[in-house]
Design a protein around this motif. Structure first.
Motif, PDB file in Angstrom:
ATOM      1  N   LEU A   1      31.276 -21.391  -5.389  1.00 19.94           N
ATOM      2  CA  LEU A   1      32.430 -20.525  -5.255  1.00 19.94           C
ATOM      3  C   LEU A   1      33.668 -21.456  -6.139  1.00 19.94           C
ATOM      4  O   LEU A   1      34.196 -20.764  -6.831  1.00 19.94           O
ATOM      5  N   VAL A   2      33.805 -22.909  -6.123  1.00 19.80           N
ATOM      6  CA  VAL A   2      34.759 -23.217  -6.911  1.00 19.80           C
ATOM      7  C   VAL A   2      34.565 -23.427  -8.630  1.00 19.80           C
ATOM      8  O   VAL A   2      35.480 -23.317  -9.079  1.00 19.80           O
ATOM      9  N   LYS A   3      33.047 -23.176  -8.895  1.00 18.16           N
ATOM     10  CA  LYS A   3      32.859 -22.898 -10.082  1.00 18.16           C
ATOM     11  C   LYS A   3      32.685 -21.527 -10.618  1.00 18.16           C
ATOM     12  O   LYS A   3      32.807 -21.508 -11.882  1.00 18.16           O
ATOM     13  N   ALA A   4      32.947 -20.572  -9.714  1.00 14.30           N
ATOM     14  CA  ALA A   4      32.768 -19.294 -10.179  1.00 14.30           C
ATOM     15  C   ALA A   4      33.879 -18.751 -11.014  1.00 14.30           C
ATOM     16  O   ALA A   4      35.136 -19.472 -10.762  1.00 14.30           O
ATOM     17  N   THR A   5      33.699 -17.667 -11.943  1.00 11.13           N
ATOM     18  CA  THR A   5      34.909 -17.181 -12.880  1.00 11.13           C
ATOM     19  C   THR A   5      35.653 -16.345 -11.994  1.00 11.13           C
ATOM     20  O   THR A   5      35.273 -15.619 -11.387  1.00 11.13           O
ATOM     21  N   VAL A   6      36.873 -16.486 -12.301  1.00  6.89           N
ATOM     22  CA  VAL A   6      37.795 -15.945 -11.737  1.00  6.89           C
ATOM     23  C   VAL A   6      38.671 -15.254 -12.926  1.00  6.89           C
ATOM     24  O   VAL A   6      38.769 -15.628 -14.067  1.00  6.89           O
ATOM     25  N   LEU A   7      39.334 -14.116 -12.699  1.00  2.00           N
ATOM     26  CA  LEU A   7      40.380 -13.493 -13.536  1.00  2.00           C
ATOM     27  C   LEU A   7      41.406 -14.154 -13.843  1.00  2.00           C
ATOM     28  O   LEU A   7      41.966 -14.506 -12.880  1.00  2.00           O
ATOM     29  N   GLU A   8      41.637 -14.459 -15.262  1.00  2.00           N
ATOM     30  CA  GLU A   8      42.760 -15.312 -15.488  1.00  2.00           C
ATOM     31  C   GLU A   8      44.243 -14.612 -15.253  1.00  2.00           C
ATOM     32  O   GLU A   8      44.283 -13.399 -15.596  1.00  2.00           O
ATOM     33  N   LEU A   9      44.940 -15.233 -14.759  1.00  2.00           N
ATOM     34  CA  LEU A   9      46.530 -14.825 -14.508  1.00  2.00           C
ATOM     35  C   LEU A   9      47.212 -15.231 -15.897  1.00  2.00           C
ATOM     36  O   LEU A   9      46.826 -16.479 -16.361  1.00  2.00           O
ATOM     37  N   ARG A  10      48.115 -14.389 -16.365  1.00  2.00           N
ATOM     38  CA  ARG A  10      49.091 -14.875 -17.595  1.00  2.00           C
ATOM     39  C   ARG A  10      49.862 -16.180 -16.910  1.00  2.00           C
ATOM     40  O   ARG A  10      50.243 -16.088 -15.593  1.00  2.00           O
ATOM     41  N   ASP A  11      50.561 -16.552 -17.805  1.00  5.34           N
ATOM     42  CA  ASP A  11      51.416 -17.822 -17.540  1.00  5.34           C
ATOM     43  C   ASP A  11      52.553 -17.475 -16.348  1.00  5.34           C
ATOM     44  O   ASP A  11      52.567 -18.129 -15.425  1.00  5.34           O
TER      45      ASP A  11
END
Ligand SMILES: Cc1cc2nc3c(=O)[nH]c(=O)nc-3n(C[C@H](O)[C@H](O)[C@H](O)COP(=O)(O)OP(=O)(O)OC[C@H]3O[C@@H](n4cnc5c(N)ncnc54)[C@H](O)[C@@H]3O)c2cc1C
Length: 471
Positions: free
Chosen positions: A212-222
């Motif tokens: 879970l902690v290494k799964a790819t997540v969708l990036e949020l902008r700054d």
């Protein structure tokens, strides 16, 4: 009390037929007001809605606790006293969910839609509103208000929007689950065997956690960083706070014992989604992992190895205004009182609370129609009034969206044993609601209810029926 005929000549515009707008339109119409109800779906949808129905529940199918002593249970009873459309439809479409009121979302939304479409006082216009109609308007366009109208509101308020990001939980097909592994139970046996539970050993949990902690997540902008609402954190965000954090949150094992009597290290709960029992949602498993990663990681949960996903978790924008700055006690914009706000855009959080603000807006509008003086605000010791007070009296700098909870009420001012405290809050709320309704001229009946802790003699079956508001 008679309704002012000048008001009848001019309809009230309710923009958005979600939880708040549907309740508001129904309450107004059933009190004799003409209503134009605007809804942009299906021509234009939001990132979260998927049907043309009114009052679509976009994520969980639960309207929270139905325990009459829980603040959410109390709020439901207050709404029912005024003949709430949303709570009535929810009870008709209820599915088993322990002490919560959860619904078959399709039946629920279809019932609300039918009632509103068939109401003779309601005219429905299925189009996007890009500017405010003339006359009295209730804006109930929700956390995903269309861009054009959100911009228009921003122009009007002259200050920046507040917003944050929420995430929604996945839903799985019931017949893709492994029932040799899952067991049925509600936590501490409250509400029978309503939930499916996936037990994990420590080894299974550790493996799940690491993936879970290494799964790819969708990036949020700054500028989107740190904007998640604490009450709806994505599962992977909670996990990042520590290896065991999930075991004290959405995966807590306490009160859930598998049939073999073992003690799981962690448990994932699945709640029934529809009456047909074909879908279950993963409780508290909101996520912004990429969709491929969600499937891979969630299938590591015992019993979900072959899970088929009806919907995967998503992130979404949540727009709300700084209500203490912009709203008066009657949900009117201070800068333009003909415009009112209802629902999540006011900074309440949740289906139930959104519908409640729609209801209270309608009560105030119908009082305005029959009197030239401003309506007396509902006491802050009632659940409806406590929500309104949170929106309008919280210091603007500290304002954050809230669910209904007893922390929003005036303290009791008495030393009461902890286990009796909730009953005392509920009892006081019911008494104050009845007496406000009587002064305001609403004809209400509170359903009698007995509590586990103490009987509510004074409030049970109480009525306020001094005038002619129908509900
Ligand atoms: C993705 C997501 C997940 C959520 N999950 C939960 C949850 O699990 N549990 C919970 O209690 N709450 C949840 N919420 C929060 C909140 O309770 C719901 O959003 C709730 O539906 C808010 O009610 P509302 O009436 O304010 O808005 P909505 O129910 O969203 O209704 C607004 C309506 O306005 C319409 N609309 C928007 N702009 C326009 C326009 N310009 N013209 C005409 N119509 C317009 C929309 O199509 C929509 O029908 C979630 C919110 C989101 C966005």
């Amino acid at each position: 009390m008679t309704t002012d005929t000048r008001t009848l000549a001019h309809p009230i515009h309710v923009v958005g037929a979600g939880l708040a707008g549907s309740e508001c339109a129904y309450q107004l119409a059933s009190r004799g007001q003409r209503v134009v109800l605007w809804e942009m779906r299906p021509d234009r949808s939001t990132p979260a809605h998927s049907t043309p129905d009114f009052a679509e529940l976009v994520c969980s199918n639960s309207l929270r606790s139905d325990d009459p002593h829980h603040a959410a249970g109390l709020l439901k009873r207050e709404m029912e006293a005024f003949g709430s459309l949303i709570i009535g439809a929810a009870r008709e479409a209820a599915v088993p969910a322990g002490s919560a009121l959860a619904v078959d979302r399709d039946l629920f939304a279809a019932s609300v839609t039918k009632t509103l479409e068939e109401h003779p006082k309601i005219e429905i216009r299925r189009t996007e509103v890009v500017d405010f109609p003339e006359g009295k308007v209730v804006m109930a366009t929700g956390p995903l208000t269309s861009e054009a109208l959100a911009t228009r509101l921003g122009d009007l308020l002259g200050s920046e929007y507040l917003y944050f990001y929420d995430a929604i939980a996945p839903i799985v097909e019931a017949d893709s689950l492994d029932y040799d592994i899952l067991f049925r139970a509600s936590r501490y046996g409250k509400g029978g065997d309503d939930y499916l539970n996936a037990p994990m050993t420590k080894e299974q949990y550790d493996h799940f956690y690491d993936e879970l902690v290494k799964a790819t997540v969708l990036e949020l902008r700054d500028f989107e960083q740190n904007l998640f609402f604490e009450g709806c954190l994505p599962i992977e965000e909670i996990a990042r706070r520590g290896r065991e954090t999930l075991c004290f949150g959405p995966m807590k094992p306490v009160g859930l014992t598998p049939p073999d009597g073992s003690r799981p290290w962690a448990v994932v709960q699945l709640r029934q989604e529809n009456l047909a029992q074909t879908h279950y949602n993963l409780v508290g498993f909101q996520s912004r992992m990429s969709w491929g990663e969600q499937k891979r990681v969630l299938r590591l949960i015992p019993g979900l190895g072959s899970a088929e996903f009806v919907r995967l978790g998503q992130i979404h924008r949540n727009t709300f205004i700084n209500s203490p700055t912009h709203l008066d006690k009657h949900y009117r914009l201070k800068s333009e009182p003909r415009l009112r706000l209802a629902g999540q855009i006011t900074g309440v959080e949740g289906y139930l609370e959104s519908a409640a603000t729609g209801l209270l807006n309608a009560l105030y509008l119908s009082l305005e129609a029959s009197s030239s003086s401003a309506p007396e605000p509902l006491p802050a010791n009632t659940a409806l009034g406590a929500l309104a007070r949170h929106l309008t009296e919280t210091p603007a700098k500290r304002f954050q969206p809230a669910n209904i909870n007893y922390g929003l009420f005036e303290p009791l001012g008495l030393r009461i044993k902890k286990r009796e405290r909730r009953a005392a809050y509920a009892q006081r709320a019911q008494q104050e609601l009845v007496s406000w309704a009587s002064r305001a001229g609403f004809d209400i009946t509170l359903a009698p209810f007995q509590t586990q802790d103490a009987p509510l003699e004074a409030a049970s079956g109480a009525t306020a029926s001094s005038a002619n508001h129908s509900s």
